[in-house]
Design an enzyme around this catalytic site. Structure first.
Site, mmCIF file in Angstrom:
data_model
loop_
_atom_site.group_PDB
_atom_site.id
_atom_site.type_symbol
_atom_site.label_atom_id
_atom_site.label_comp_id
_atom_site.label_asym_id
_atom_site.label_seq_id
_atom_site.Cartn_x
_atom_site.Cartn_y
_atom_site.Cartn_z
ATOM 1 N N LYS A 77 -8.563 47.537 67.721
ATOM 2 C CA LYS A 77 -9.627 48.367 68.269
ATOM 3 C C LYS A 77 -10.546 48.893 67.170
ATOM 4 O O LYS A 77 -10.156 49.063 66.023
ATOM 5 C CB LYS A 77 -9.023 49.547 69.047
ATOM 6 C CG LYS A 77 -8.116 49.119 70.199
ATOM 7 C CD LYS A 77 -8.928 48.466 71.312
ATOM 8 C CE LYS A 77 -8.024 48.051 72.462
ATOM 9 N NZ LYS A 77 -7.535 46.685 72.356
ATOM 10 N N ASP A 78 -11.764 49.212 67.586
ATOM 11 C CA ASP A 78 -12.816 49.661 66.687
ATOM 12 C C ASP A 78 -12.563 51.079 66.187
ATOM 13 O O ASP A 78 -11.896 51.883 66.836
ATOM 14 C CB ASP A 78 -14.149 49.588 67.449
ATOM 15 C CG ASP A 78 -15.353 49.829 66.571
ATOM 16 O OD1 ASP A 78 -15.283 49.498 65.378
ATOM 17 O OD2 ASP A 78 -16.358 50.344 67.083
ATOM 18 N N ARG A 79 -13.138 51.400 65.034
ATOM 19 C CA ARG A 79 -12.994 52.733 64.445
ATOM 20 C C ARG A 79 -13.917 53.753 65.092
ATOM 21 O O ARG A 79 -13.567 54.929 65.230
ATOM 22 C CB ARG A 79 -13.286 52.651 62.944
ATOM 23 C CG ARG A 79 -13.304 53.995 62.222
ATOM 24 C CD ARG A 79 -13.469 53.787 60.727
ATOM 25 N NE ARG A 79 -13.490 55.064 60.022
ATOM 26 C CZ ARG A 79 -14.589 55.678 59.621
ATOM 27 N NH1 ARG A 79 -15.772 55.126 59.870
ATOM 28 N NH2 ARG A 79 -14.535 56.834 58.987
#
EC number: 5.4.99.27
Length: 353
Positions: A77-79
Site C-alpha cells: 500500500k501507498d504511503r
C-alpha cells in the site's frame, strides 16, 4: 513516460484537489479470507498513516526479531494515505506484540490462522477519497461514476508505477536496451515492470481510440468477470455482445517469457502499442509476464457531497488503481508521490513479475 492514457468518458470534469491530508485518501484491503482463529500464524489487522507496507514490515522485523521472509502480506500500500490491511507473523512473536510501537500505526485486531498470508490473497481494495476545491460538483461526479460502474473504467496502471515525470519507465527502457549501469536486480526488475506497464497503458489507449474498448477482437484472450476463466476469441462478432453486457473483457499482455503475444487483429493492435517503444517481445525474456484485464468495474460506488467538494467511495479488484477512476471523474492528471520499489501503488505489486 506512462504510456498514452485516453479517457473513456466525455462528461465534464469536476476538477479539485487530492491528498490535502492522509485521511483524504483511505484504502481498505478486502481480504480473500479472514483468519479462522487458530493456527501457527498470528494475523494482525493494521491501520497505517504515512507508512508504506514495506516500512511497517521492516519495523516489525526489527522490533520483534523476525526475518523479512517470515512476514506475510497480501498487497503493498501507498504511503500517502490511511490504509488498512492484514499481515501475518509466526505465532511465536505474540507474547512480544505488546512491545511493538510505531507512530502512525495501530493494531486494530489480532487472530490466528493455519497459513501464512501470501501476496495476492485479497479480493480488492475499497477506496474512500475526499476531493477538495470542487464545491457543487458532487452530482457531476456521481453521474460519471455511475457511467464507469456500468460500462467499466480503463484498467490503466497509475502514475505511482512510473515515478515523477515517468522517469522509472524511461530508465527501464535504458535497462532493456542495455544502456543502463544499474546492477541491483531488484531495482532493474522494478524499472522494467514500469515499461511493461507503459506498453499496457498504450494498448488500452489504442483500444479506446479505435472504439474497441468494450468490444472483442479476433485473437483476443478474453476473461470472464465472474469466474476468471480465460479463453481465445475466435469469432469476435459472436463474443462481442457478452463484452458489451460486461460479462467478459479483453486482456492485454504484460510481456514476458511465459506469455504468448496475441495473434490476428488483437495481435496487430498489440504490436502497434509495442512499436511505440521501439521494443520487441524478446527483450522481456527475464520477466515471466502476465495478462491483465483492459477494464474493470467499480463496485459499491457512492458519492457524498461536502461543502468544499465531495467524497467518492468505490471498490476495485486487486491490482487496479483508484487514480484510473479519479482522472475520469476529475478530468485532471493525478500526481505520483514518491514512487519506488517499496511504494508501488494503491493496487498490488507483482504484475508481470
Amino acid at each position: 513516460m506512462t504510456g498514452r492514457r485516453c479517457e473513456r468518458t466525455t462528461s465534464p470534469g469536476t476538477g479539485g484537489r487530492l491528498r490535502a491530508e492522509p485521511a483524504d485518501f483511505q484504502v481498505q484491503e478486502v481480504p480473500a479470507y479472514l483468519p479462522g482463529g487458530s493456527g501457527e500464524y498470528l494475523y494482525l489487522h493494521v491501520e497505517k498513516t504515512r507508512h508504506t507496507t514495506a516500512h511497517v514490515v521492516r519495523e516489525l522485523c526489527a522490533q520483534l526479531g523476525v526475518r523479512d521472509r517470515d512476514v506475510g502480506v497480501a498487497g503493498l500500500k501507498d504511503r500517502h494515505a490511511v490504509t488498512t490491511q492484514w499481515l501475518s507473523l509466526p505465532a511465536k512473536v505474540e507474547p512480544r506484540m505488546g512491545d511493538f510501537s510505531l507512530p502512525g500505526v495501530r493494531i486494530l485486531e489480532t487472530s490466528r490462522h493455519t497459513n501464512k498470508l501470501g501476496m495476492g490473497h485479497l479480493h480488492g481494495n475499497r477506496f474512500v477519497v475526499r476531493v477538495r476545491g470542487a464545491a457543487g460538483m458532487a452530482e457531476q461526479a456521481g453521474e460519471t461514476l455511475a457511467t464507469l460502474a456500468q460500462g467499466g473504467v480503463p484498467n490503466y496502471f497509475g502514475p505511482q508505477r512510473f515515478g515523477l515525470g515517468g522517469l522509472n519507465a524511461e530508465e527501464g527502457l535504458r535497462v532493456l536496451r542495455g544502456e543502463s549501469e544499474l546492477r541491483d536486480p531488484r531495482v532493474r526488475r522494478f524499472l522494467t515492470s514500469s515499461v511493461q506497464s507503459a506498453i499496457f497503458n498504450a494498448l488500452v489507449s489504442l483500444r479506446l481510440e479505435r472504439e474497441v474498448f468494450d468490444r472483442l477482437l479476433t485473437g483476443d484472450m478474453a476473461k470472464k468477470h465472474d469466474t476468471g476463466g480465460v479463453f481465445l476469441v475466435e469469432d469476435a462478432g459472436a463474443e462481442t455482445p457478452r463484452a458489451q453486457r460486461g460479462e467478459v473483457s479483453a486482456t492485454g499482455t504484460l510481456f514476458g517469457r511465459k506469455v504468448k503475444p496475441l495473434t490476428a487483429d488483437a495481435g496487430a493492435l498489440e504490436a502497434e502499442a509495442l512499436a511505440l517503444f521501439g521494443l520487441s517481445p524478446q527483450v522481456f525474456a527475464s520477466r515471466k509476464g502476465d495478462r491483465r484485464l483492459i477494464r474493470v468495474f467499480p463496485a459499491e460506488a457512492e458519492v457524498r457531497p461536502e461543502d468544499d467538494g465531495y467524497v467518492l467511495a468505490f471498490t476495485l479488484p486487486k491490482g487496479s488503481f483508484a487514480t484510473s477512476v479519479l482522472r475520469e471523474v476529475m478530468k485532471t492528471e493525478v500526481d505520483a508521490p514518491g514512487a519506488g520499489p517499496d511504494t508501488t501503488d494503491e493496487g498490488e505489486a507483482g504484475d508481470g513479475e
